[in-house]
Structures are given as structure tokens and as C-alpha cells.
Scaffold this active site. Structure first.
Site: not given
Ligand code: NAD
Length: 358
Positions: A124, A191, A224, A248
């Protein structure tokens, strides 16, 4: 002495649900002097600014705002008025409690999560390069030179940055919140196996800060796997701390576990200011219909009262909302389970019912 609080009705359903929450806060007996300010598409149409300087000045002065959702007008030249506000006020932490209240239709029996999302970094940054422009071609040539990797000429590029300081303050914030709220575990989502220098840095910092808080358990999950496990067994988790982008997505996933956007509260917190608002957006089809669910903003107002140290009124407000939800006679249509043919309540009726139970 009265608390001074900036009140931002916003766009779409914002004015209706914020007004419902304001009435409920006033009915708790907490003395508040509301400073009403504008932001969003309506503000842009009236003043030429989607984030008018008096609005920012008010939040800087009061230190606390209750805000409705806003729309970023395309012609304003601003990518996102919400992101601009968070940057201007350095609101680095987004807090989203996701608790399933009895009476709210859900496939789960018990959910009580606290999602803590970093609010200013990651994907962002707003630093982007459009496909085919001279700057993008130049950047691609530079990246190919220093990495020896090929990037397609028809690619667009968005920049992801995660810093040591940004990671440290959000993870520290999550642990301190866990301690303050008597919670037992913090799980960091990442991740890092793929993004070693951004998510990897976040994870490394999280591990170091976890070591400073031995009374709170710490675990880490690849994002995930975390999403899958949240859907399978949300009761296994307690506090989640996440970089901006995953936060988010995961916060909305968690809102889905507890009855949807209409009931999910939130707050954006910095060192010197805090802005409380529901997770949902302006819901344009519902605007002006008196049918939007005000519970998300009411629970955001409860978070605001806790932030202001008004703990007893906060507890009464939350208990009154919980009573309305479990009784189920005065809830909006989004909370009606299939087969429940009681008429949905209006936004105003929900506020009246909460006020009666305070
Ligand atoms: P949305 O949250 O407005 O709506 C998504 C769905 O949830 C719709 O079906 C809507 O009817 C329903 N919904 C949302 N709030 C509800 C409520 N209180 N009661 C009952 N149903 C509710 O998301 P969207 O449609 O993706 O976005 C609409 C606009 O809101 C966009 O302009 C977006 O940029 C803006 N937005 C603003 C904020 C904010 O200011 N914090 C957050 C999200 C989206």
C-alpha cells in the site's frame, strides 16, 4: 470533563449508521462534545477536498474520531482518502476484533479473534509503475541489470516495502494489546518462504519481540495455511498480527466468520490519534434506506470508549448490543437467518433497542 471527539458521518450509509452510534454513545451517559467534520465524496463535492484540512486539524486536536465509511472520488486525484488519512495521522495499527455474538447467524459456534494489521507499509505504498510507460521500461531495464532476471515488457509494477521499524511497532503493539486484554497467544501471518526480505524481515522481528513477552504464546503461519485453518477451526487462534496486505484480506475473512460486514468493528491507532470505524464500506444500494446495520459502528464506538478509559460505559454498551443480537427481534435484514420471517428492524429501531437496554 467532556471528551472532545471528531465525528465524521462519511458517505453512503455512513451518516445513518454513525448517527445511530452517536445516539447510543450519548445514551451511555458519557459526556461528549462532538466536533462534526467532513470527509469523502460528499466533502469533495462541497469543498473541493476529499480530506479537508479542518477535518485533519480536528482529529489532531481531539486525538479521537468516530468515522463512517467514505468513497474516494475518482476525479479528486487521490488514490484513497482513507490511506491518505492514515498516513497523515501516522495511524500505523488497524485493530479488528472479530467476536461471534450469540444470536448472529454463523456456521461457527465460537469465534473470538483480534486481528492486528499493519496499516502504512507493504503493497500500500502507492508506488506503482504503469505498463508501457518510459519510467516502467527504465525500471525494468535497471532491475534486469542488477538481478539478471527477465521481466516482461508488458508488466505493471507495484512496490512492496516492509521496514524494521514498521514491523517492530506493529508486533509490539499486538503483544501489548494481547497482554492488556488478557489474551494468551499471538500468531504472525507471513509468506517469508517467498518474500524473504519483506515478509522475512517482518517474521524475524516478530520472533525477536515474542521473546520479550514470554507470558504470551507465539506461533507463525504461512498466510495461505493460516487462511485455511481460520476457516476450518477459528477457535484455534487468538490474536493475529499481519502485514498490511494480508491483514486487509484476513480481516474481511474473519468478518465473514462472525456474521458479515454489518457487525465487524475496527479502529486505526497511532501514537497521537485514533480513528474508529466499522469494517464495511459505503454500501451504495443501502444508502438512505434506513436499513443498514449500525452494529459495526456501535461496536467501534465501544472500542473508542475503551480507548478513552470509559470502561464501565463501554461494557454497558457492548452488553446492550449483545442483548439486542441474542433477542433477535430488533436486528437488520443482513442478520436474519434463512427461515426467520420476523420483519427486519430499521437502523433507527436497532439504535432505539440498544438504548433501551443500556
Ligand atoms: P461495502 O462494505 O460497502 O459493501 C459490501 C456488501 O456488504 C454489500 O452487499 C453491502 O450492502 C453490505 N454491507 C456493507 N455494510 C453493511 C451494513 N452496515 N449493513 C448491511 N449490509 C452491509 O463494500 P464495497 O461495495 O466493496 O464498497 C463500496 C464503497 O465503500 C467503495 O467506494 C469503497 O471504496 C468504499 N469503502 C470504504 C471504506 C471505508 O471508508 N473505511 C471501507 C471499505 C469500502
Amino acid at each position: 470533563m467532556a471528551h472532545r471527539i471528531t465525528l465524521i458521518p462519511g458517505d453512503g450509509i455512513g451518516p445513518e449508521v454513525v448517527e445511530a452510534a452517536r445516539r447510543v454513545v450519548d445514551a451511555t451517559g458519557v459526556s461528549v462534545e462532538w466536533d462534526r467534520q467532513e470527509m469523502g465524496a460528499g466533502a469533495f463535492a462541497r469543498t473541493g477536498h476529499p480530506l479537508p484540512p479542518p477535518t485533519l486539524a480536528s482529529i489532531r486536536e481531539t486525538g479521537v474520531a468516530l468515522k463512517g465509511p467514505v468513497e474516494t472520488p475518482v476525479t479528486s486525484g487521490m488514490r484513497s482518502v482513507n490511506l491518505a488519512m492514515r498516513r497523515e495521522l501516522d495511524l500505523f495499527a488497524c485493530v479488528r476484533p472479530c467476536r461471534l455474538y450469540p444470536g448472529v447467524p454463523s456456521v461457527y459456534d465460537a469465534v473470538d479473534l483480534l486481528v492486528v494489521r499493519e496499516n502504512l507499509e507493504d503493497l500500500y505504498t502507492g508506488i506503482e509503475f504503469e505498463m508501457g510507460t518510459a519510467e516502467t521500461q527504465e525500471l525494468i531495464a535497471f532491475l534486469e541489470e542488477i538481478t539478471d532476471r527477465r521481466i516482461r515488457e508488458d508488466a505493471g509494477i507495484s512496490v512492496k516495502t516492509i521496514s524494521d521499524l514498521g514491523s517492530e511497532r506493529i508486533v509490539r503493539f499486538a503483544f501489548e494489546l494481547a497482554e492488556a486484554q488478557g489474551r494468551s497467544k499471538v500468531t504472525a501471518g507471513h509468506k517469508a518462504n517467498i518474500m524473504k526480505f519483506t515478509d522475512g524481515l517482518f517474521l524475524e522481528v516478530a520472533r525477536a519481540i515474542a521473546a520479550d513477552h514470554p507470558s504470551i504464546a507465539f506461533e507463525e503461519r504461512i498466510i495461505d495455511a493460516l487462511c485455511m485453518q481460520l476457516i476450518q477451526a477459528p477457535e484455534r487462534f487468538d490474536v493475529l498480527v499481519l502485514p498490511n496486505f494480508y491483514g486487509d484480506l484476513v480481516a474481511d475473512v474473519c468478518a465473514g466468520l462472525i456474521g458479515g460486514l454489518g457487525v465487524a468493528p475496527g479502529g486505526h491507532v497511532g501514537e497521537t490519534a485514533a480513528v474508529f470505524e466499522a469494517t464495511h464500506g459505503t454500501a451504495p444500494p443501502l444508502a438512505g434506506t434506513n436499513r443498514a446495520n449500525p452494529v459495526g459502528v456501535m461496536l467501534s464506538a465501544a472500542m473508542m470508549l475503551r480507548h478513552l478509559g470509559e470502561l464501565e460505559p463501554r461494557d454497558r454498551l457492548e452488553a446492550a448490543v449483545a442483548a439486542v443480537l441474542v433477542e433477535g427481534d430488533h436486528v437488520t435484514g443482513d442478520l436474519r437467518a434463512a427461515g426467520d420471517d420476523r420483519p427486519p428492524a430499521s437502523t433507527i429501531e436497532v439504535a432505539d433497542a440498544v438504548i433501551q437496554r443500556l
